[in-house]
Design an enzyme around this catalytic site. Structure first.
Site, short mmCIF file in Angstrom:
data_model
loop_
_atom_site.label_atom_id
_atom_site.label_comp_id
_atom_site.label_asym_id
_atom_site.label_seq_id
_atom_site.Cartn_x
_atom_site.Cartn_y
_atom_site.Cartn_z
N ASP A 151 -23.64 -60.23 76.65
CA ASP A 151 -23.34 -59.84 78.04
C ASP A 151 -23.32 -58.32 78.09
O ASP A 151 -23.22 -57.65 77.06
CB ASP A 151 -21.97 -60.39 78.48
CG ASP A 151 -21.86 -60.54 79.99
OD1 ASP A 151 -21.88 -61.68 80.48
OD2 ASP A 151 -21.77 -59.50 80.69
N ASN A 188 -29.49 -66.57 81.07
CA ASN A 188 -28.66 -66.92 82.21
C ASN A 188 -28.18 -65.73 83.02
O ASN A 188 -27.88 -65.88 84.21
CB ASN A 188 -27.46 -67.72 81.65
CG ASN A 188 -26.27 -67.73 82.57
OD1 ASN A 188 -26.27 -68.45 83.56
ND2 ASN A 188 -25.25 -66.94 82.25
N TYR A 201 -32.91 -62.09 95.74
CA TYR A 201 -32.38 -63.15 94.87
C TYR A 201 -33.29 -64.37 94.91
O TYR A 201 -33.67 -64.92 93.87
CB TYR A 201 -30.95 -63.51 95.33
CG TYR A 201 -30.26 -64.53 94.44
CD1 TYR A 201 -29.67 -64.14 93.24
CD2 TYR A 201 -30.18 -65.87 94.80
CE1 TYR A 201 -29.03 -65.06 92.42
CE2 TYR A 201 -29.55 -66.80 93.99
CZ TYR A 201 -28.98 -66.40 92.79
OH TYR A 201 -28.35 -67.32 91.98
N LYS A 209 -35.50 -65.94 91.81
CA LYS A 209 -35.26 -67.28 91.28
C LYS A 209 -36.50 -68.17 91.41
O LYS A 209 -36.73 -69.05 90.57
CB LYS A 209 -34.03 -67.91 91.95
CG LYS A 209 -32.72 -67.18 91.63
CD LYS A 209 -32.41 -67.18 90.14
CE LYS A 209 -31.06 -66.56 89.80
NZ LYS A 209 -30.78 -66.57 88.36
N ILE A 263 -21.81 -73.40 92.32
CA ILE A 263 -20.93 -73.60 91.17
C ILE A 263 -19.77 -72.61 91.26
O ILE A 263 -19.99 -71.42 91.55
CB ILE A 263 -21.70 -73.37 89.84
CG1 ILE A 263 -23.02 -74.18 89.81
CG2 ILE A 263 -20.82 -73.70 88.64
CD1 ILE A 263 -22.86 -75.69 89.89
P1 NAP Z 1 -21.07 -64.61 87.00
O1 NAP Z 1 -19.80 -65.38 86.86
O2 NAP Z 1 -21.11 -63.37 87.82
O3 NAP Z 1 -21.61 -64.31 85.52
C1 NAP Z 1 -22.74 -63.52 85.30
C2 NAP Z 1 -22.56 -62.73 84.02
O4 NAP Z 1 -23.74 -61.96 83.81
C3 NAP Z 1 -21.39 -61.72 84.12
O5 NAP Z 1 -20.64 -61.70 82.94
C4 NAP Z 1 -22.11 -60.42 84.33
O6 NAP Z 1 -21.38 -59.29 83.89
C5 NAP Z 1 -23.36 -60.63 83.50
N1 NAP Z 1 -24.40 -59.66 83.83
C6 NAP Z 1 -24.65 -59.07 85.03
N2 NAP Z 1 -25.64 -58.18 84.91
C7 NAP Z 1 -26.02 -58.19 83.61
C8 NAP Z 1 -26.98 -57.47 82.86
N3 NAP Z 1 -27.74 -56.53 83.43
N4 NAP Z 1 -27.12 -57.75 81.55
C9 NAP Z 1 -26.34 -58.68 80.95
N5 NAP Z 1 -25.39 -59.38 81.59
C10 NAP Z 1 -25.23 -59.14 82.92
O7 NAP Z 1 -22.20 -65.54 87.62
P2 NAP Z 1 -22.56 -67.10 87.42
O8 NAP Z 1 -22.30 -67.77 88.72
O9 NAP Z 1 -22.01 -67.63 86.17
O10 NAP Z 1 -24.15 -66.96 87.31
C11 NAP Z 1 -24.87 -67.18 86.10
C12 NAP Z 1 -26.31 -67.49 86.47
O11 NAP Z 1 -26.33 -68.67 87.27
C13 NAP Z 1 -27.00 -66.41 87.31
O12 NAP Z 1 -28.34 -66.27 86.89
C14 NAP Z 1 -26.95 -66.99 88.71
O13 NAP Z 1 -27.98 -66.49 89.53
C15 NAP Z 1 -27.11 -68.46 88.43
N6 NAP Z 1 -26.64 -69.34 89.49
C16 NAP Z 1 -25.33 -69.36 89.86
C17 NAP Z 1 -24.93 -70.22 90.87
C18 NAP Z 1 -23.50 -70.33 91.33
O14 NAP Z 1 -23.24 -71.01 92.33
N7 NAP Z 1 -22.54 -69.73 90.66
C19 NAP Z 1 -25.88 -71.06 91.49
C20 NAP Z 1 -27.20 -70.99 91.08
C21 NAP Z 1 -27.58 -70.14 90.07
P3 NAP Z 1 -20.50 -58.46 84.99
O15 NAP Z 1 -19.47 -59.43 85.48
O16 NAP Z 1 -19.96 -57.32 84.22
O17 NAP Z 1 -21.46 -58.06 86.07
#
Ligand code: NAP
Length: 259
Positions: free
Chosen positions: A44, A97, A163, A167, A196
Site C-alpha cells: 500500500d 486492487n 472512475y 474501471k 461494499i
Molecule cells: P479503500 O478502503 O479506500 O482502500 C484503498 C486502499 O488503496 C487504501 O489503503 C489507499 O491508501 C490505497 N491506495 C490509494 N492510492 C494508492 C496508490 N497510489 N498506491 C497504492 N495504494 C493506494 O477502498 P476500497 O473500497 O477497499 O477499494 C479497493 C478497490 O475496490 C478499488 O480499486 C475500488 O475502486 C474497488 N471498488 C470498491 C467498491 C466499494 O464499494 N468499496 C466497489 C467497487 C470497486 P490511502 O487510504 O492512503 O489512500
C-alpha cells in the site's frame, strides 16, 4: 480482524501480492490469503495501515511482509515486485486492487488532473503491476492475477467519468492479458464489486445517511456488501477451484447489475 467467512482454500506455500492492502477490500483479502496459508506481500502507499494488516495476519498465525508501493509511480511498482522476489522468491497470486474514487465531477467539469490521477492509479497502475508480475509468474510457469474493476466498469455512473472509464479499462486490459497468457498456465480475471462497506464508500457518502440509503436502494439484497465477501471471490479466482476461468469479469454485487 474483520469478520471473515470460513474459508476452505489451502494456499500454503504460495506467495500472494495485494495492493491497497491497508484498507477495505484489499485489507480483507490480504487477511483471507493469510488465513488460507499463503505468504502475503501486503502492499500500500499507506505504511501505517499496511503494517496494521501485517500484524493482524501475523497475530492470526499467518505470514506477511509489508512492501510500500505507490501504484501511480512506475518505478515504485518495478522496485516492489523485485523486492518481493528477493524476499519471497516468487509471486503466485496478485490482487491488483489499489484504487481511488477520484473527485466527483461531471464529464464537462472533470479536470485533467482528476482524470490523470484516477487513470494513473486505477488503470495504468494495474497494467504496470501486471507488466512486472507476468514475467515473474512465467518463470514458475504458473500464476493467477485478479484485477479490481467495479460495477462501474459495466455501466455509467453520473459524475464519475474518470472512475468509470478506468474501471471499464481494467476489464478490457484483463481480457487482453488473459488471452496472451492463456496457454501459459497463468489465469487473469477481474472482479466487479457492487457497493461494499469500506472507507471509500464512507468518503463517497460524506457521512450522509440519506446518501448511504440511496446506495443501499441500488442493491436488490437491500444491504451493502462486506469486504470479506469480495475476498472470498478473489481467493476462489486464484485457487485451482477456478482452473478453467480466465478473462472473466466476476460480478459480486448482491444482484445490483441483474436490474
Ligand atoms: P479503500 O478502503 O479506500 O482502500 C484503498 C486502499 O488503496 C487504501 O489503503 C489507499 O491508501 C490505497 N491506495 C490509494 N492510492 C494508492 C496508490 N497510489 N498506491 C497504492 N495504494 C493506494 O477502498 P476500497 O473500497 O477497499 O477499494 C479497493 C478497490 O475496490 C478499488 O480499486 C475500488 O475502486 C474497488 N471498488 C470498491 C467498491 C466499494 O464499494 N468499496 C466497489 C467497487 C470497486 P490511502 O487510504 O492512503 O489512500
Amino acid at each position: 480482524m474483520s469478520r471473515l467467512l470460513p474459508l476452505n482454500f489451502d494456499l500454503s506455500g504460495k506467495v500472494a501480492f495485494v495492493s491497497g492492502a491497508a484498507s477495505g477490500i484489499g485489507e480483507a483479502t490480504a487477511q483471507a490469503f493469510g488465513q488460507a496459508g499463503a505468504w502475503v506481500a501486503v502492499s500500500d502507499i499507506n505504511e501505517d495501515g499496511g503494517l496494521r494488516t501485517v500484524h493482524t495476519i501475523q497475530n492470526a498465525g499467518g505470514e506477511a511482509i509489508f512492501f510500500k508501493c505507490d501504484v501511480a509511480n512506475p518505478k515504485s511498482i518495478e522496485n516492489t515486485m523485485g523486492d518481493i522476489v528477493k524476499n519471497m522468491g516468487r509471486i503466485d497470486f496478485a490482487f491488483n486492487n489499489a484504487g481511488i474514487e477520484g473527485e466527483s465531477q461531471s464529464v464537462v467539469d472533470c479536470t485533467e488532473e482528476n482524470w490523470q490521477r484516477t487513470m494513473d492509479i486505477n488503470l495504468r497502475g494495474v497494467w504496470l503491476c501486471m507488466k512486472h508480475q507476468i514475467p515473474i509468474m512465467l518463470k514458475n510457469e504458473s500464476g493467477a492475477i485478479v484485477n479490481c474493476s467495479s460495477i462501474a466498469g459495466l455501466g455509467g455512473f453520473v459524475n464519475m467519468p474518470a472512475y468509470v472509464a478506468s474501471k471499464h479499462g481494467v476489464i478490457g486490459l484483463t481480457k487482453t492479458a488473459a488471452l496472451e497468457l492463456a496457454t501459459k498456465n497463468i489465469r487473469i480475471n477481474s472482479i466487479c464489486p457492487g457497493v461494499i462497506q469500506t472507507p471509500m464508500i464512507d468518503r463517497l457518502v460524506h457521512g450522509d445517511s440519506n446518501e448511504l440509503k440511496r446506495l443501499v436502494q441500488m442493491e436488490p439484497m437491500a444491504r451493502v456488501g462486506r469486504p470479506e465477501e469480495i475476498a472470498s471471490a478473489v481467493l476462489w479466482l486464484c485457487s485451482d477451484h477456478s482452473s478453467f476461468v480466465t478473462g472473466h469479469s466476476l460480478v459480486v454485487d448482491g444482484g445490483c447489475k441483474a436490474n
